[in-house]
Design an enzyme around this catalytic site. Structure first.
Site, PDB file in Angstrom:
ATOM      1  N   ASP A 119       0.769  -1.119   0.076  1.00 56.70           N
ATOM      2  CA  ASP A 119       0.043   0.034   0.011  1.00 56.70           C
ATOM      3  C   ASP A 119       0.577   1.125   0.071  1.00 56.70           C
ATOM      4  OD1 ASP A 119      -2.239   1.868   0.602  1.00 56.70           O
ATOM      5  OD2 ASP A 119      -1.816   1.738   2.664  1.00 56.70           O
ATOM      6  N   LEU A 120       0.273   2.376  -0.222  1.00 59.04           N
ATOM      7  CA  LEU A 120       0.900   3.616  -0.556  1.00 59.04           C
ATOM      8  C   LEU A 120       1.071   4.465   0.937  1.00 59.04           C
ATOM      9  CD1 LEU A 120       3.096   5.627  -1.939  1.00 59.04           C
ATOM     10  CD2 LEU A 120       1.133   6.496  -3.009  1.00 59.04           C
ATOM     11  N   ASP A 121      -0.060   5.020   0.862  1.00 56.90           N
ATOM     12  CA  ASP A 121      -0.456   6.067   1.970  1.00 56.90           C
ATOM     13  C   ASP A 121      -0.252   5.306   3.503  1.00 56.90           C
ATOM     14  OD1 ASP A 121      -0.998   8.340   0.111  1.00 56.90           O
ATOM     15  OD2 ASP A 121      -2.962   7.082  -0.279  1.00 56.90           O
ATOM     16  N   LYS A 157      -8.864   5.051   6.757  1.00 60.86           N
ATOM     17  CA  LYS A 157      -7.640   4.527   6.085  1.00 60.86           C
ATOM     18  C   LYS A 157      -7.771   3.549   4.721  1.00 60.86           C
ATOM     19  CE  LYS A 157      -4.312   5.812   9.789  1.00 60.86           C
ATOM     20  NZ  LYS A 157      -3.568   5.358  10.568  1.00 60.86           N
ATOM     21  N   GLY A 158      -7.419   3.595   3.819  1.00 59.80           N
ATOM     22  CA  GLY A 158      -7.531   2.595   2.580  1.00 59.80           C
ATOM     23  C   GLY A 158      -8.800   3.012   1.739  1.00 59.80           C
ATOM     24  N   VAL A 159      -9.801   3.568   2.367  1.00 63.92           N
ATOM     25  CA  VAL A 159     -10.976   3.985   1.709  1.00 63.92           C
ATOM     26  C   VAL A 159     -10.836   4.871   0.630  1.00 63.92           C
ATOM     27  CG1 VAL A 159     -13.606   4.345   2.130  1.00 63.92           C
ATOM     28  CG2 VAL A 159     -12.225   3.096   3.893  1.00 63.92           C
ATOM     29  N   ARG A 216     -12.090   7.924  -2.068  1.00 60.90           N
ATOM     30  CA  ARG A 216     -12.536   9.404  -1.683  1.00 60.90           C
ATOM     31  C   ARG A 216     -14.040   9.425  -1.636  1.00 60.90           C
ATOM     32  NH1 ARG A 216     -10.020  13.320  -6.504  1.00 60.90           N
ATOM     33  NH2 ARG A 216      -8.218  12.068  -6.011  1.00 60.90           N
ATOM     34  N   SER A 265      -2.837   0.897  -4.234  1.00 58.83           N
ATOM     35  CA  SER A 265      -3.268   2.083  -3.669  1.00 58.83           C
ATOM     36  C   SER A 265      -4.871   2.392  -3.909  1.00 58.83           C
ATOM     37  CB  SER A 265      -2.253   3.029  -4.010  1.00 58.83           C
ATOM     38  OG  SER A 265      -2.683   4.416  -3.261  1.00 58.83           O
ATOM     39  N   SER A 316      -5.609   5.365  -3.726  1.00 61.52           N
ATOM     40  CA  SER A 316      -5.681   6.587  -4.308  1.00 61.52           C
ATOM     41  C   SER A 316      -5.450   6.940  -5.680  1.00 61.52           C
ATOM     42  CB  SER A 316      -4.391   7.268  -3.325  1.00 61.52           C
ATOM     43  OG  SER A 316      -4.176   8.671  -3.826  1.00 61.52           O
ATOM     44  N   LYS A 317      -6.102   7.922  -6.017  1.00 59.51           N
ATOM     45  CA  LYS A 317      -6.087   8.367  -7.457  1.00 59.51           C
ATOM     46  C   LYS A 317      -4.884   9.169  -7.608  1.00 59.51           C
ATOM     47  CE  LYS A 317     -10.815   8.217  -8.854  1.00 59.51           C
ATOM     48  NZ  LYS A 317     -11.959   8.657  -8.942  1.00 59.51           N
ATOM     49  N   ASN A 318      -4.333   9.484  -6.365  1.00 62.29           N
ATOM     50  CA  ASN A 318      -2.778  10.265  -6.818  1.00 62.29           C
ATOM     51  C   ASN A 318      -1.572   9.360  -6.594  1.00 62.29           C
ATOM     52  OD1 ASN A 318      -4.022  13.175  -6.637  1.00 62.29           O
ATOM     53  ND2 ASN A 318      -4.825  12.790  -4.938  1.00 62.29           N
ATOM     54  N   GLU A 348       0.054  -3.254   4.354  1.00 66.76           N
ATOM     55  CA  GLU A 348      -1.042  -2.432   4.876  1.00 66.76           C
ATOM     56  C   GLU A 348      -1.103  -1.876   6.152  1.00 66.76           C
ATOM     57  OE1 GLU A 348      -3.415  -0.706   3.612  1.00 66.76           O
ATOM     58  OE2 GLU A 348      -4.042  -1.520   1.719  1.00 66.76           O
ATOM     59  N   ASP A 349      -1.353  -0.450   6.270  1.00 68.79           N
ATOM     60  CA  ASP A 349      -1.540   0.337   7.589  1.00 68.79           C
ATOM     61  C   ASP A 349      -3.203   0.321   7.900  1.00 68.79           C
ATOM     62  OD1 ASP A 349      -2.140   2.204   5.463  1.00 68.79           O
ATOM     63  OD2 ASP A 349      -1.848   3.534   6.943  1.00 68.79           O
TER      64      ASP A 349
END
Ligand code: BG6
Ligand code: MG
Length: 215
Positions: free
Chosen positions: A9-11, A45-47, A49, A114, A116-118, A169-170
């Site tokens: 995972d990223l974030d 977290k992980g959900v 947008r 991820s 995230s779209k970013n 994952e976090d």
């Protein structure tokens, strides 16, 4: 198990963007007159947008039109982009580079999954984009974590069967996604929060190649 790939995972795992997501969601929630704590954020977290926005609105039993939702998501993302504007390779968590190097030396593939779209932009800014054998993110999937789709897509892109993959994952939703994908889940964070992970480490720096190979 023979480990052939590790999917990160990223974030919150490779860099501290989890905190910026929290700050941006909290600012938006407060603007809407809705309370939003770090504990609330743990659920998000992980959900993705839209899922996150709807969770916050549901806290106050509110529903908005698709247009209003879209405007608020845009606003949150704008704030998030401002918060990460300064991001550079210095923001990569300590321990990521040596772990990636060891995985590579041992012929273990490296993937990203991820919500995230970013994500592509963030890994580019962190200077690690070229180190992934495959990147799966929110732009390529329909179902958000805890659905396993993003992890399964990463495994497919890597050409590795899920049973030979480890996910890192976090997030509670992320650990659920890894388990649902039929992979082994390693948590980064608190063992009492990430209780469905097979092992939990306080930071990515504490995770070593030997831990991966032992699974
Ligand atoms: C996840 C984060 O990785 O991506 C969430 O854990 C975030 O906090 C989600 O809301 C969606 O991110 P983005 O960048 O597409 O708004
Ligand atoms: Mg995360």
């Amino acid at each position: 198990m023979t480990v052939k790939a590790v999917i990160f995972d990223l974030d919150g795992v490779l860099t501290d963007t989890a905190h910026y997501h929290f700050q941006a969601w909290q600012a938006l929630a407060h603007q809407l007159g809705i309370g939003f704590t770090e504990q609330d954020n743990e659920q998000l977290k992980g959900v993705d947008r839209l899922g996150s926005l709807r969770w916050i609105l549901a806290k106050a039993h509110r529903q908005l039109s698709p247009e209003q939702e879209s405007q608020l998501m845009q606003q949150k993302n704008q704030h998030y982009l401002e918060l990460i504007a300064h991001m550079s390779p210095a923001d990569l968590f300590t321990g990521v580079q040596p772990l990636f190097a060891e995985l590579r030396q041992n012929g273990i593939k490296i993937g990203l999954a991820s919500a995230s779209k970013n994500a592509a932009m963030v890994v580019e800014r962190l200077g690690i984009a070229s180190q992934f054998d495959y990147i799966a993110d929110a732009n390529n999937v329909v179902n958000s974590k805890p659905d396993p789709e993003v992890f399964l897509l990463a495994a497919k892109g890597l050409g590795v069967a899920p049973e030979h993959c480890i996910g890192v994952e976090d997030a509670v939703a992320g650990i659920k996604a890894i388990n649902a994908a039929g992979m082994q889940a390693i948590g980064i964070g608190e063992p009492n929060v990430l209780n469905n992970a097979i092992k939990v480490y306080p930071t990515i720096q504490a995770l070593k190649l030997t831990d991966v190979l032992e699974l």
